[in-house]
Write an enzyme that holds these catalytic residues in place. Sequence first.
Site, PDB file in Angstrom:
ATOM      1  N   ASP A 140      31.025  49.705  45.411  1.00  0.00           N
ATOM      2  CA  ASP A 140      31.667  48.468  44.981  1.00  0.00           C
ATOM      3  C   ASP A 140      33.239  48.303  45.442  1.00  0.00           C
ATOM      4  O   ASP A 140      33.656  49.479  45.747  1.00  0.00           O
ATOM      5  CB  ASP A 140      31.743  48.521  43.414  1.00  0.00           C
ATOM      6  CG  ASP A 140      30.402  48.447  42.529  1.00  0.00           C
ATOM      7  OD1 ASP A 140      29.545  47.950  43.428  1.00  0.00           O
ATOM      8  OD2 ASP A 140      30.226  48.654  41.390  1.00  0.00           O
ATOM      9  N   ARG A 195      27.315  44.173  50.692  1.00  0.00           N
ATOM     10  CA  ARG A 195      27.015  43.138  49.435  1.00  0.00           C
ATOM     11  C   ARG A 195      28.235  42.331  49.655  1.00  0.00           C
ATOM     12  O   ARG A 195      29.526  42.429  49.739  1.00  0.00           O
ATOM     13  CB  ARG A 195      27.174  43.563  48.371  1.00  0.00           C
ATOM     14  CG  ARG A 195      27.081  42.631  47.096  1.00  0.00           C
ATOM     15  CD  ARG A 195      27.404  43.460  45.552  1.00  0.00           C
ATOM     16  NE  ARG A 195      26.566  44.450  45.251  1.00  0.00           N
ATOM     17  CZ  ARG A 195      26.910  45.503  44.306  1.00  0.00           C
ATOM     18  NH1 ARG A 195      28.215  45.527  44.199  1.00  0.00           N
ATOM     19  NH2 ARG A 195      26.025  46.492  44.151  1.00  0.00           N
TER      20      ARG A 195
HETATM   21  C1  LIG Z   1      25.280  41.928  42.055  1.00  0.00           C
HETATM   22  C2  LIG Z   1      26.784  41.801  41.765  1.00  0.00           C
HETATM   23  C3  LIG Z   1      27.615  42.890  42.028  1.00  0.00           C
HETATM   24  C4  LIG Z   1      29.040  42.559  42.007  1.00  0.00           C
HETATM   25  N1  LIG Z   1      29.805  43.434  42.400  1.00  0.00           N
HETATM   26  C5  LIG Z   1      31.318  43.178  42.594  1.00  0.00           C
HETATM   27  C6  LIG Z   1      31.845  44.101  43.211  1.00  0.00           C
HETATM   28  O1  LIG Z   1      31.933  45.115  43.728  1.00  0.00           O
HETATM   29  N2  LIG Z   1      33.483  43.663  43.212  1.00  0.00           N
HETATM   30  C7  LIG Z   1      34.019  42.368  42.581  1.00  0.00           C
HETATM   31  O2  LIG Z   1      35.035  42.255  42.630  1.00  0.00           O
HETATM   32  N3  LIG Z   1      33.020  41.710  42.277  1.00  0.00           N
HETATM   33  C8  LIG Z   1      31.763  41.947  41.936  1.00  0.00           C
HETATM   34  N4  LIG Z   1      30.777  41.091  41.412  1.00  0.00           N
HETATM   35  C9  LIG Z   1      31.311  39.981  40.529  1.00  0.00           C
HETATM   36  C10 LIG Z   1      31.606  38.648  41.778  1.00  0.00           C
HETATM   37  O3  LIG Z   1      32.556  38.814  42.408  1.00  0.00           O
HETATM   38  C11 LIG Z   1      31.862  37.402  40.796  1.00  0.00           C
HETATM   39  O4  LIG Z   1      33.080  37.541  40.002  1.00  0.00           O
HETATM   40  C12 LIG Z   1      30.874  37.082  39.673  1.00  0.00           C
HETATM   41  O5  LIG Z   1      29.186  37.179  40.389  1.00  0.00           O
HETATM   42  C13 LIG Z   1      30.582  35.496  39.586  1.00  0.00           C
HETATM   43  O6  LIG Z   1      30.640  34.848  40.482  1.00  0.00           O
HETATM   44  P1  LIG Z   1      29.656  33.829  41.009  1.00  0.00           P
HETATM   45  O7  LIG Z   1      29.223  33.894  42.296  1.00  0.00           O
HETATM   46  O8  LIG Z   1      28.445  34.057  40.146  1.00  0.00           O
HETATM   47  O9  LIG Z   1      29.879  32.502  40.914  1.00  0.00           O
HETATM   48  P2  LIG Z   1      30.554  31.447  39.588  1.00  0.00           P
HETATM   49  O10 LIG Z   1      31.074  30.274  39.828  1.00  0.00           O
HETATM   50  O11 LIG Z   1      31.983  32.709  38.841  1.00  0.00           O
HETATM   51  O12 LIG Z   1      29.508  31.638  38.424  1.00  0.00           O
HETATM   52  C14 LIG Z   1      28.433  30.855  38.531  1.00  0.00           C
HETATM   53  C15 LIG Z   1      27.658  30.607  37.264  1.00  0.00           C
HETATM   54  O13 LIG Z   1      27.262  31.772  36.885  1.00  0.00           O
HETATM   55  C16 LIG Z   1      27.356  32.326  35.644  1.00  0.00           C
HETATM   56  N5  LIG Z   1      28.075  33.467  35.397  1.00  0.00           N
HETATM   57  C17 LIG Z   1      28.530  34.081  36.126  1.00  0.00           C
HETATM   58  N6  LIG Z   1      29.369  35.233  35.764  1.00  0.00           N
HETATM   59  C18 LIG Z   1      28.788  35.461  34.825  1.00  0.00           C
HETATM   60  C19 LIG Z   1      29.045  36.041  33.468  1.00  0.00           C
HETATM   61  N7  LIG Z   1      29.688  37.387  33.696  1.00  0.00           N
HETATM   62  N8  LIG Z   1      28.322  36.024  32.456  1.00  0.00           N
HETATM   63  C20 LIG Z   1      27.743  34.917  32.279  1.00  0.00           C
HETATM   64  N9  LIG Z   1      27.439  34.133  32.958  1.00  0.00           N
HETATM   65  C21 LIG Z   1      27.993  34.068  34.198  1.00  0.00           C
HETATM   66  C22 LIG Z   1      28.177  30.847  34.971  1.00  0.00           C
HETATM   67  O14 LIG Z   1      27.065  30.008  34.431  1.00  0.00           O
HETATM   68  C23 LIG Z   1      28.778  30.257  35.940  1.00  0.00           C
HETATM   69  O15 LIG Z   1      29.051  29.148  35.960  1.00  0.00           O
HETATM   70  C24 LIG Z   1      29.348  41.269  41.679  1.00  0.00           C
HETATM   71  C25 LIG Z   1      28.614  40.356  41.039  1.00  0.00           C
HETATM   72  C26 LIG Z   1      27.232  40.327  41.567  1.00  0.00           C
HETATM   73  C27 LIG Z   1      26.415  39.587  41.154  1.00  0.00           C
END
Ligand SMILES: Cc1cc2nc3c(=O)[nH]c(=O)nc-3n(C[C@H](O)[C@H](O)[C@H](O)COP(=O)(O)OP(=O)(O)OC[C@H]3O[C@@H](n4cnc5c(N)ncnc54)[C@H](O)[C@@H]3O)c2cc1C
Length: 327
Positions: A140, A195
């Site tokens: 991560d 990723r």
């Molecule tokens: C499989 C996976 C692994 C990840 N690993 C890392 C990592 O190693 N390092 C790192 O910095 N980040 C990591 N992340 C987090 C990532 O960076 C984002 O902060 C997170 O995924 C939200 O971004 P988004 O692309 O979904 O877009 P956004 O615009 O933030 O979200 C889109 C929509 O998804 C929904 N949503 C998003 N997050 C949530 C939540 N927690 N609870 C409820 N609804 C939500 C909301 O409806 C939102 O409007 C990971 C995410 C995923 C999916």
Amino acid sequence: MMDSHTAMSFTHRFNQLLVAVLPLVPRPIVKAISSSYVAGETMDEMLTCVAKLNALGARCTIDLLGEYITHMDQAHETARAYHTIVEQLAKKGLDANVSVKPTALGLLMDGNTCHQLIEGIVAKAASTPIDGKAPLVRLDMEHSDCTTPTIHLYLTLRQQFTNVGIVLQAYMRRTLGDVRHMCSQLAGAGGAHFRLCKGIYVEPRTIAFKDKDTINKNYVLVLEEMLKQGAFVGIATHDERLVWEACRLLDEYKVPKDKYEFQMLLGVDEAMRDMILGWGHPLRIYVPYGKDWYGYCTRRLKENPTVAGHVFNATMRKWFPWVFHAA
Ligand SMILES: Cc1cc2nc3c(=O)[nH]c(=O)nc-3n(C[C@H](O)[C@H](O)[C@H](O)COP(=O)(O)OP(=O)(O)OC[C@H]3O[C@@H](n4cnc5c(N)ncnc54)[C@H](O)[C@@H]3O)c2cc1C
């Protein structure tokens, strides 16, 4: 009517307020809310959750909660726990790999020991195949102090193993350059295994994009570069605009199914999860579990209050669906 700037600032303050009142919320309520996002406290609960997701057609990656350590003994304990997770996944024949947070294994306390511990987990996974294939160990990506040492760790481990991958964050200004550098280092050695996510930590503007549209544009730019370079990409997002862009690029570059997968967090937008699976794309769910669920949830929300807003909205929709369906 509020203009968009006022609305954004109101949302930001509301999210900060949610984080501020969190310590006053009784633990059972926090647990009820977080139970959608955390598989449980025990290995058995996690294995049951993975089996259910596998039955739906989704792969999983396991995250053992508890990244902030104060002593290297905790890092050794975490490493041992990951060995057991790998053994149990193989024993049950589950379709899952593991995600590790390098700081939980001492990245910023004792880099050499951290390297040895992660090398041990990767070696354990390499010698514990599931369905004939060694599970991947995904590093991560954490806050910006960790970016360079994590990339260095990844490239060093790749000299010895192929079952290791890394996460890159689209909000970091350096990411496109990092992709090119890693792909050139790993050309001819099986390619890179990424990723790609937006990034969850709050970083200064000098090193990270702050504007949502720019982050999305950079996500698409970086994703296209990864696909052009022939790397494997875990497309980690719940943002429907990015899912659309990813589908467009997958189609344009005719990317085979063994070169990509979508990735989502446990409990987030299950309707989107089911659609992606229904379209026939490979999809992996990130499954956090462990005793430190309370610390994990509160830290995440403090680090990024926007997540508090997402969780609040999702919980309201789940608990009071009639209010939203009526609108
Ligand atoms: C499989 C996976 C692994 C990840 N690993 C890392 C990592 O190693 N390092 C790192 O910095 N980040 C990591 N992340 C987090 C990532 O960076 C984002 O902060 C997170 O995924 C939200 O971004 P988004 O692309 O979904 O877009 P956004 O615009 O933030 O979200 C889109 C929509 O998804 C929904 N949503 C998003 N997050 C949530 C939540 N927690 N609870 C409820 N609804 C939500 C909301 O409806 C939102 O409007 C990971 C995410 C995923 C999916």
